[in-house]
Write a protein that holds these residues in place. Structure first.
Motif, short mmCIF file in Angstrom:
data_model
loop_
_atom_site.label_atom_id
_atom_site.label_comp_id
_atom_site.label_asym_id
_atom_site.label_seq_id
_atom_site.Cartn_x
_atom_site.Cartn_y
_atom_site.Cartn_z
N GLU A 118 0.83 -1.19 0.00
CA GLU A 118 0.00 0.00 0.00
C GLU A 118 0.87 1.25 0.00
N PHE A 119 0.38 2.31 -0.66
CA PHE A 119 1.09 3.59 -0.66
C PHE A 119 0.20 4.64 0.01
N ASP A 120 0.69 5.19 1.10
CA ASP A 120 -0.02 6.26 1.81
C ASP A 120 0.58 7.60 1.39
N GLY A 121 -0.10 8.28 0.47
CA GLY A 121 0.41 9.55 -0.04
C GLY A 121 -0.12 10.76 0.71
N SER A 122 -0.42 10.60 1.99
CA SER A 122 -1.00 11.69 2.77
C SER A 122 -0.10 12.91 2.83
N ASP A 123 1.21 12.73 2.72
CA ASP A 123 2.16 13.85 2.81
C ASP A 123 2.41 14.54 1.49
N SER A 124 1.75 14.09 0.42
CA SER A 124 1.97 14.74 -0.88
C SER A 124 0.65 14.97 -1.60
N THR A 125 0.07 13.92 -2.20
CA THR A 125 -1.16 14.08 -2.97
C THR A 125 -2.42 13.85 -2.14
N LYS A 126 -2.26 13.46 -0.87
CA LYS A 126 -3.39 13.19 0.03
C LYS A 126 -4.16 11.94 -0.36
N THR A 127 -3.63 11.14 -1.25
CA THR A 127 -4.31 9.92 -1.68
C THR A 127 -3.64 8.70 -1.07
N ILE A 128 -4.44 7.68 -0.84
CA ILE A 128 -3.94 6.39 -0.36
C ILE A 128 -4.42 5.35 -1.36
N TYR A 129 -3.53 4.53 -1.83
CA TYR A 129 -3.87 3.53 -2.84
C TYR A 129 -2.97 2.32 -2.67
N TRP A 130 -3.30 1.26 -3.38
CA TRP A 130 -2.46 0.06 -3.39
C TRP A 130 -1.80 -0.03 -4.75
N GLU A 131 -0.48 -0.17 -4.77
CA GLU A 131 0.23 -0.38 -6.04
C GLU A 131 1.39 -1.31 -5.78
N GLY A 132 1.38 -2.46 -6.47
CA GLY A 132 2.42 -3.42 -6.19
C GLY A 132 2.63 -4.45 -7.28
N ALA A 133 3.69 -5.22 -7.10
CA ALA A 133 4.07 -6.25 -8.05
C ALA A 133 3.12 -7.44 -7.96
N VAL A 134 2.72 -7.93 -9.13
CA VAL A 134 1.80 -9.07 -9.19
C VAL A 134 2.33 -10.11 -10.18
N LYS A 135 1.76 -11.29 -10.07
CA LYS A 135 2.01 -12.36 -11.03
C LYS A 135 0.66 -12.83 -11.56
N ALA A 136 0.67 -13.44 -12.73
CA ALA A 136 -0.58 -13.88 -13.35
C ALA A 136 -0.36 -15.17 -14.13
N ASP A 137 -1.39 -15.98 -14.17
CA ASP A 137 -1.37 -17.23 -14.95
C ASP A 137 -2.63 -17.32 -15.79
N ASP A 138 -2.46 -17.81 -17.01
CA ASP A 138 -3.58 -18.03 -17.92
C ASP A 138 -3.69 -19.53 -18.16
N PRO A 139 -4.60 -20.22 -17.46
CA PRO A 139 -4.72 -21.67 -17.62
C PRO A 139 -5.26 -22.10 -18.97
#
Length: 319
Positions: free
Chosen positions: A274-295
Motif C-alpha cells: 500500500e502507498f499512503d500519499g497523505s504527505d503529498s497528494t493526500k491519496t492512499i492507494y495500493w500499487e504493487g508487483a503481481v504475477k498472473a497465470d492463464d490456464p
C-alpha cells in the motif's frame, strides 16, 4: 494534470528480486503560457519481493527556483529526477534524504511504444466520453543500475520496466471527474512470457454506477487490439479483500480477467504494498508487483496492479 510513472520487476547481482514504482506528477492551475504555480509530487516505492517488505517515500515541490520543474528532456522534483537521453533511452533517479531507499536506473527500449485508444486518446467511460486522457505506454524497458535498501547497495543486473505517460487538459473538462470526487480505478499492466503486453483498466466514475472495463493487447508480432465491450472483456475481484493494518482500507488484491481466448488469474506477490500519499497528494492507494497465470492459453505473466479510490474522498486533486 500530467503524470509519468515507472514500475518494474528487477533482479540484483545477489539474486534478490525487487519491484519498484517511481511516479512523477504535474498539476498546472492554468492553461496560459505565462508563469503560474505548478505542483510536482513524486511517489517512490520499493518492494523487496524476496523478503516481502515494502518501503515508500514521497515529496511535493513547487516550480519555484530550482526546486522542481520540467524541461524538454528532464523532469525533476527535489531528490527525484527523470532524464530523456534519447528516444529509447532513459535515466531515473530517486535519492530521498532519509537514505532508507534509493535507486539509479538506466532504461532502454526497443522502439515499440504502445498507444491506448485512437490517436492515443484513452476514453475512460463510454457513458461519458468527455472523461479521457492522452495515454501511451512503453513496455519491456531493459533495466540496469543500482538500488539501495536500508542503506545497503544492490547492483541491478537485469529487469523489465514499464513506463506510462498520461495527461489531460483543462479544456477537456475531465479533470474534476478524473482527479476529484468519487472516481476510482483498477489498473494492471502485464508482460507475458510469450512476448505479449496487456493493459486492463476498470473505471469507477462513482459508487452509484457500474464499473466500465477497457483493455489493450499487443501480441509478439506487434498487432494491437482494443477491448471495451462486456462480451469481450470482464475484470472481477476474487476472494476476500485484504485489509491494511495501517489505514484500515480494504483492497481486492486477487482478480480474474476474461478476454477473447484467454483468462488471467492475478495475485499479488505479497499483500503489504500500500502507498499512503497523505504527505503529498493526500491519496492512499495500493500499487504493487503481481504475477498472473492463464490456464487456458498456458502462459504466465508479471506486472503491476494499482487500486485507487478505496479510501474516502478527500478535498484535493486525487490522482
Amino acid at each position: 494534470m500530467e503524470w509519468c510513472y515507472f514500475v518494474g520487476h528487477i533482479k540484483a547481482e545477489s539474486g534478490n528480486l525487487y519491484g519498484y514504482e517511481l511516479s512523477f506528477f504535474r498539476l498546472k492551475f492554468s492553461d496560459g503560457d505565462s508563469w503560474n504555480p505548478e505542483l510536482y509530487p513524486v511517489h517512490f516505492a520499493i518492494s523487496d519481493l524476496s523478503k516481502k517488505r515494502h518501503y515508500t517515500s514521497q515529496t511535493i515541490k513547487r516550480n519555484l527556483g530550482d526546486l522542481a520543474g520540467n524541461k524538454e528532456n528532464r523532469i525533476f522534483s527535489g531528490e527525484y529526477e527523470f532524464q530523456i537521453l534519447s528516444k529509447d533511452q532513459f535515466f531515473i533517479k530517486a535519492k530521498p534524504k532519509s537514505g532508507e531507499i534509493a535507486l539509479e536506473l538506466s532504461l532502454e527500449g526497443n522502439g515499440n511504444i504502445l498507444s491506448h485508444g485512437k490517436d492515443g486518446i484513452s476514453i475512460k467511460s463510454k457513458r461519458n466520453p468527455k472523461i479521457f486522457s492522452y495515454y501511451y505506454s512503453y513496455p519491456r524497458l531493459k533495466t540496469k543500475g543500482s538500488l539501495w535498501i536500508e542503506g545497503k547497495k544492490e547492483s541491478i543486473l537485469s529487469g523489465d520496466s514499464w513506463m506510462d505517460h498520461e495527461w489531460s487538459e483543462k479544456a477537456s473538462k475531465n479533470i474534476p471527474t478524473l482527479a476529484k470526487g468519487q472516481s476510482g480505478w483498477d489498473w494492471i499492466s502485464l508482460m507475458d512470457d510469450k512476448g505479449g503486453d496487456y493493459v486492463f483498466f476498470r473505471f469507477r466514475e462513482s459508487s452509484k454506477v457500474s464499473p466500465e472495463i477497457f483493455g489493450t493487447y499487443r501480441d509478439v508480432r506487434g498487432k494491437v487490439t482494443y477491448w471495451s465491450d462486456v462480451s469481450e472483456i470482464q475484470m472481477e475481484p476474487m476472494g476476500i479483500p485484504w485489509k491494511s493494518e495501517n489505514t484500515k482500507i480494504e483492497y481486492p488484491l486477487q482478480w480474474k480477467i476474461k478476454y477473447p481466448g484467454g483468462e488471467w488469474i492475478v495475485s499479488p506477490i505479497f499483500n503489504e504494498q500500500e502507498f499512503d500519499g497523505s504527505d503529498s497528494t493526500k491519496t492512499i492507494y495500493w500499487e504493487g508487483a503481481v504475477k498472473a497465470d492463464d490456464p487456458i492459453q498456458k502462459k504466465s505473466a508479471k506486472g503491476y496492479l494499482e487500486l485507487k479510490g478505496y479510501q474516502k474522498s478527500k478535498d484535493w486533486w486525487e490522482f
